[in-house]
Each structure stands twice: as structure tokens, then as C-alpha cells.
Scaffold this active site. Structure first.
Site, mmCIF file in Angstrom:
data_model
loop_
_atom_site.group_PDB
_atom_site.id
_atom_site.type_symbol
_atom_site.label_atom_id
_atom_site.label_comp_id
_atom_site.label_asym_id
_atom_site.label_seq_id
_atom_site.Cartn_x
_atom_site.Cartn_y
_atom_site.Cartn_z
ATOM 1 N N SER A 111 -0.874 -0.629 -4.811
ATOM 2 C CA SER A 111 -1.419 0.632 -5.311
ATOM 3 C C SER A 111 -1.182 1.707 -4.270
ATOM 4 O O SER A 111 -0.828 1.428 -3.122
ATOM 5 C CB SER A 111 -2.917 0.513 -5.610
ATOM 6 O OG SER A 111 -3.663 0.540 -4.416
ATOM 7 N N GLU A 118 0.847 -1.194 0.000
ATOM 8 C CA GLU A 118 0.000 0.000 0.000
ATOM 9 C C GLU A 118 0.879 1.240 0.000
ATOM 10 O O GLU A 118 1.751 1.387 0.860
ATOM 11 C CB GLU A 118 -0.899 0.033 1.246
ATOM 12 C CG GLU A 118 -2.155 -0.783 1.127
ATOM 13 C CD GLU A 118 -3.177 -0.419 2.204
ATOM 14 O OE1 GLU A 118 -4.357 -0.737 2.006
ATOM 15 O OE2 GLU A 118 -2.810 0.173 3.235
ATOM 16 N N CYS A 119 0.655 2.118 -0.967
ATOM 17 C CA CYS A 119 1.322 3.416 -1.028
ATOM 18 C C CYS A 119 2.843 3.248 -0.984
ATOM 19 O O CYS A 119 3.436 2.807 -1.962
ATOM 20 C CB CYS A 119 0.799 4.330 0.079
ATOM 21 S SG CYS A 119 1.074 6.091 -0.242
ATOM 22 N N GLY A 120 3.493 3.517 0.136
ATOM 23 C CA GLY A 120 4.930 3.330 0.205
ATOM 24 C C GLY A 120 5.351 1.912 -0.079
ATOM 25 O O GLY A 120 6.388 1.667 -0.711
#
Length: 439
Positions: free
Chosen positions: A430, A329-331
Site C-alpha cells: 500500500s 510500502e509506497c514505492g
């Protein structure tokens, strides 16, 4: 026992509600009360500070992304066995996005659903009696809620306090306290908000100083008296997100820390086991786990160290090669990609399990709620499942690569569905932070 509760809110961001919330929480704990904190909206950092201030878990309440039943479950867990819940609002009290009544993301939705009175933190710098007009507007804007009192912040002098208090007396709202304009009461920040609780030097000394400042400036007895009964909506045993495995390797260190407490609690309640490991310490995901989760955080601040963590990278690639689900997620998504460009423009090789390439040198804020519909079966659910969540990052995608998207996403403002994220085999990722399965 179900604790009484209060929502600490403000007319706008930057009014000081986080520092005052933490000071109240800590001051009441020092009085011997069992205090629980909660945070309105999508915020990873503040609940960790609440947990440090109260020595008890905190969690998020999000009226846009969560059903009433899930909100009731989280609030009920916090209120069970506590003396008082001190919840913190997000942004301004009524700031919201388009949505059904009570599910707009506004902090006021939470106060209305749970029956908690609101204590309004008003930054009175640059004004005196006019601050009362702002408070009066908040009192009447939404008939679902009740303003129990105000705490004045950034008061310049005793004369200034008296003038502001005269205005508040005119509109009939109690002044529960007044704090001076004091730089030492400000916690350090970075680009996604406060510096994380675990990284804040002398955290408990800072919290004790906040508690002393608040106890000296605020009528704590009046605050406790202002709390109202918690009105819990009907709830059920809900798993906010499906567990990606029975034994989940979860990255946890200064680079990977953004995991919602209610998500972890849901996985644990469903029988999953969480096994933390540290990529920054060059630890691979444990081989006896059947899923790996790379949360968001600040990998852009540690890109060089992560790129050189050979045991971690080799172990992550081997874990994925075995067919076990790996999600970022993200990072975490950035680390699963080919390269990450740091703020200085240096490019660092990442895991290469996805083809995306990201950059923190080309910064652009992406912020807002999202609804994601999965394009294929994976660790977040089955193809066609819908999830609610949000994005909050400054990194940009400089090359999406050839991988198909993880999901199609929309925002609350009527955007057309757009592809987001990446998937390749058992690896997905994502910038979308999932909060709950959409109702």
C-alpha cells in the site's frame, strides 16, 4: 548518563531549520561533543542527514503516531551516553492535526513531553522588528514549552541584524546567532524533500561548510547552555511493528531507502536479522530469508532500470511463489504492481505480483496521517489490528485491479473508512507507511 536536549523549531516550514540543525550538530561534534539527532514527525530523509552530521544514529519522534512509552524509548536510547541531543522540529512548531492533548503530531508536543527548551529559527527576510512579534506569539501560544532563544536566518546586513535584535531585546528573548542570506547553505531538493543524504554530492564537505557557517554566526556555548534535562516518560521494551520474518530481505539502494530507524531497531531487538539487497544492482532477495520488504523511495526515477532487472524480478516472483511474505510500502507497492508510468509517460512492466497500476506522469500530492485497520492476516499483523502511519507521495493509481484491499484507512479529520492497498496470497502492499501499532 542521560543527555540534555534542545528542539530546533520554526514558526513555519522553509525557515532554514534543517540546515541550521545540521550545522549545529556538526559544529558541536567538531568541538568534541557526542551529539545525537532526532527528527519530529514522519520524515525519512532528515534523520539520515543527522546521522551523517553526528556519526551516530538518528530516529523519529512522532506524537500523533507513537505512544508516550515508545517516544520515551526512542528518546532514551538517543540520550543514553550522549552529551547533547539536538532534535529538529517539523513544519511550524505548533502545526498539528486533531488528536488527544500531547498527541497531535506537533513538534511542541515533543518539547513538552521531554522537557526540552526550544530554539526558534526565524526567517527574518522582509521584516525587522516585526519578527519579534512572531517570536513573542510562539513564546506565549503554548504554556507547556519554553523558548530558550532565537537564531535569525536570512539576515540581509549588519543593520538589518541590529534592527531585528532590537525587537528581540524588547520581548526579552536571547538572540543566539544570526546567519546571512546565503544560497550556498541550501541543500538540494527534489519532490519528496531534500535529495537523500547518500545521493548528495560532497556531503561531508557540505556539512563541514554548514558547521563553519553556524560556528561563525551562532554562540555555540549559549546553545549548549540552553539545553535542558531530558524528562523521559515511563517506557517499556516496545516493538513498534511486528517483524514480518526472522530473516528479512530488505531492499536498500537509491530506489528503496525509506525505512524508519525505530522500525528496524524494533525488528532487531525482537531477534530478527536484516539482509539488505539492491534491486538496482539486479540482486534478487536472498533465498535463505523468510520475508521480503520493499521500502518506499524513488522507484519512479529508476523505473526503466528496475523493469530491466531480470534477476531481481525473477527472484522476487520466485520468493513470493514459495509462500514467503512480501510487502511493499509506497514505492515498493508500485514495484509490486503490474505497471509503473514514469514522469515522461513511458509505461514500464513491474513485478505483477499485485494488480495495481500506478503513474508518476499523473501527479497528485497525497499527504497526511492515517490509521489503518488490516483486512486480513499478513506481515503487518492480524486481521483487525490497527496501525498508525502516513502517506506522502505524488504517484496516482490509474487502475486498482482485482486484488482485495490490504486495509481500511481513515485520517485524523474524520474521513470515512476507505479501502487502501492490495493483497494477493503472501504479497501485500500500500501507499501507507506504517509507523507503529496503534495504542
Amino acid at each position: 548518563m542521560t543527555a540534555r536536549g534542545l528542539l530546533i523549531a520554526a514558526p513555519r516550514s522553509g525557515s532554514g531549520k534543517t540546515t541550521i540543525t545540521l550545522g549545529l550538530q556538526r559544529a558541536l561534534v567538531r568541538r568534541g561533543l557526542t551529539v545525537r539527532g532526532l527528527k519530529c514527525g514522519p520524515d525519512y530523509i532528515d534523520p539520515a542527514f543527522h546521522a551523517a552530521a553526528t556519526a551516530a544514529p538518528s530516529a523519529n519522534l512522532d506524537s500523533f503516531a507513537m505512544s508516550d512509552a515508545l517516544l520515551g524509548q526512542i528518546a532514551g536510547d538517543a540520550a543514553a551516553g550522549a552529551d547533547i541531543v539536538i532534535a529538529e522540529g517539523s513544519m511550524g512548531l505548533f502545526d498539528a492535526v486533531p488528536g488527544p492533548e500531547g498527541h497531535t503530531g506537533a513538534s511542541a508536543d515533543i518539547a513538552a513531553l521531554l522537557g526540552w527548551p526550544v530554539v526558534l529559527v526565524v526567517d527574518v527576510s522582509g521584516q525587522a522588528q516585526s519578527a519579534a512579534a512572531i517570536a513573542l506569539g510562539c513564546m506565549h501560544y503554548d504554556p507547556r514549552i519554553r523558548i530558550a532563544g532565537v537564531i535569525l536566518n536570512k539576515v540581509a546586513s549588519e543593520r538589518h541584524r541590529r534592527l531585528v535584535a532590537q525587537g528581540m531585546e524588547r520581548i526579552g528573548v536571547p538572540v543566539l546567532g544570526a546567519l546571512p542570506r546565503e544560497a550556498s547553505l541550501i541543500l538540494p531538493e527534489r519532490h519528496l524533500g531534500l535529495v537523500q543524504a547518500g545521493e548528495t554530492a560532497d556531503l561531508h564537505a557540505r556539512l563541514d561548510a554548514l558547521a563553519e557557517a553556524v560556528a561563525g554566526a551562532v554562540d555555540l556555548d549559549a546553545v549548549v547552555t540552553a539545553a535542558g534535562p531530558t524528562a523521559l516518560p515511563p517506557s517499556a521494551s516496545i516493538t513498534p511493528l511486528p517483524a514480518p520474518g526472522r530473516r528479512i530481505a530488505i531492499a536498500r539502494d537509491a530506489a528503496f531507502s525509506f525505512v524508519y530507524p525505530h522500525v528496524e531497531a524494533g525488528w532487531l531487538a525482537a531477534g530478527a536479522e536484516l539482509v539488505p539487497f539492491s534491486p538496482l544492482a539486479n540482486e534478487p532477495p536472498p533465498g535463505d530469508c523468510d520475508a521480503c520488504w520493499l521500502p518506499g523511495g524513488y522507484p519512479e526515477l529508476h523505473a526503466g532500470k528496475l523493469a530491466g532487472a531480470e534477476r531481481f524480478m525473477a527472484g522476487l516472483r520466485g520468493f513470493a511463489a514459495s509462500g514467503h511474505p512480501v510487502h511493499g510500502e509506497c514505492g515498493g507497492y508500485m514495484v509490486l504492481g503490474r505497471t509503473l508510468v514514469d514522469a515522461d509517460g513511458a509505461s514500464h512492466a513491474m513485478a505483477g505480483l499485485l494488480s495495481v497500476e500506478t503513474s508518476f506522469a499523473k501527479r497528485k500530492m497525497n499527504l497526511g496521517y492515517r490509521r489503518a485497520v488490516l483486512e486480513a492476516d499478513g506481515p503487518l499483523g492480524r486481521a483487525g489490528d490497527a496501525l498508525t502511519g502516513h502517506e506522502f507521495h505524488y504517484a496516482t493509481v490509474i487502475a486498482q485491479g482485482e486484488d482485495p484491499p490490504l486495509a481500511l484507512v481513515t485520517d485524523p479529520h474524520g474521513s470515512a473508512p476507505a479501502p487502501a492497498g492490495s493483497r494477493r496470497g503472501s504479497v501485500t502492499g500500500s501507499f501507507f507507511h506504517a509507523i507503529a501499532v496503534a495504542g
